[in-house]
Write an enzyme that holds these catalytic residues in place. Structure first.
Site, PDB file in Angstrom:
ATOM      1  CG  HIS A  38      -2.026  -0.945   1.182  1.00 26.29           C
ATOM      2  ND1 HIS A  38      -3.323  -0.559   0.986  1.00 26.29           N
ATOM      3  CD2 HIS A  38      -2.043  -2.295   1.275  1.00 26.29           C
ATOM      4  CE1 HIS A  38      -4.106  -1.634   0.981  1.00 26.29           C
ATOM      5  NE2 HIS A  38      -3.342  -2.698   1.160  1.00 26.29           N
TER       6      HIS A  38
ATOM      7  CG  ASP B 147      -3.489   2.516  -1.931  1.00 24.63           C
ATOM      8  OD1 ASP B 147      -2.988   1.752  -2.787  1.00 24.63           O
ATOM      9  OD2 ASP B 147      -3.609   2.209  -0.734  1.00 24.63           O
TER      10      ASP B 147
END
Length: 232
Positions: free
Chosen positions: A156, A161
């Site tokens: 992540h 993202d």
């Protein structure tokens, strides 16, 4: 053409999950969108939180204490001022917006800046659950639903993202075809497009004599005064 709408796809990475205690933001990522389509203009910064990063965060993001030790704090102008300048008065689009809003506003409050009002936030989780009731609504699940590649997402990251979120947001609003509503500008007026041009001469018939005779015989069997002749 529709008015220009500027929005920011936004994500944070944090030391932990509790913005109301001592967890802090360690990364901000943002993507500019005009009329729901990414322009390619982005913002990303790593932040020294002044505390250690949780093991869970290191496992999920790959961001360690050592990577942040020489980074600016949130209060630094190169973080807070630069971020607020990038965002301007645009709406923030976030996935599970209450999480990112809680952390961002807590950081803004710590350095004496006004919080970003809830009216300026768009939550794509809410949109997804309304559009696909009962279906998984995580960012990964929506990327798979819309065939958005996750190949580069081994960890992540706030900017990655946010970039994925910008693609998902467009799909949630109607898909890639929606971009034509904003990207197409005709130099010809609609009334001009609607006009048809008369042919200079009629096209020659492509029916053979036998086909024409067969058609005439078929029509004769349909009776006198067929209904379509009333509207001919």
């Amino acid at each position: 053409m529709s008015d220009v709408v500027r929005e920011i796809a936004f994500d944070t990475e944090t030391t932990g999950l509790d913005w109301a205690s001592d967890d802090r933001v360690i990364e901000l990522g943002a993507v500019e969108m005009i009329n729901h389509i990414s322009t390619g203009k982005t913002f990303r910064v790593l932040i020294n939180p002044g505390r250690s990063v949780s093991e869970a965060t290191v496992r999920i993001t790959g961001i360690t204490d050592e990577m942040l030790v020489d980074k600016p704090s949130f209060e630094s102008p190169e973080v807070v001022d630069a971020f607020l300048e990038f965002v301007g008065d645009s709406k923030l689009v976030a996935h599970n917006a209450s999480f990112d809003r809680g952390f961002l506003n807590a950081e803004l409050k710590r350095c004496g800046r006004p919080e970003i009002d809830i009216s300026r936030w768009v939550d794509t989780v809410i949109i997804a659950r309304q559009k696909f009731p009962g279906a998984p609504a995580s960012l990964d699940a929506l990327c798979r639903r819309f065939d958005i590649s996750l190949e580069s997402r081994t960890l992540h990251g706030a900017l990655l993202d946010a970039q994925l979120l910008a693609l998902v947001y467009l799909e949630l609003l109607g898909g890639r075809a929606r971009s034509f509503e904003f990207g197409f500008q005709s130099s010809v007026k609609n009334t001009e497009l609607a006009k048809s041009q008369a042919r200079q001469s009629n096209l020659a018939s492509r029916l053979t004599q036998d086909e024409q005779s067969a058609h005439t015989e078929f029509i004769a069997k349909l009776g006198k005064n067929p209904i379509w002749q009333k509207y001919a």
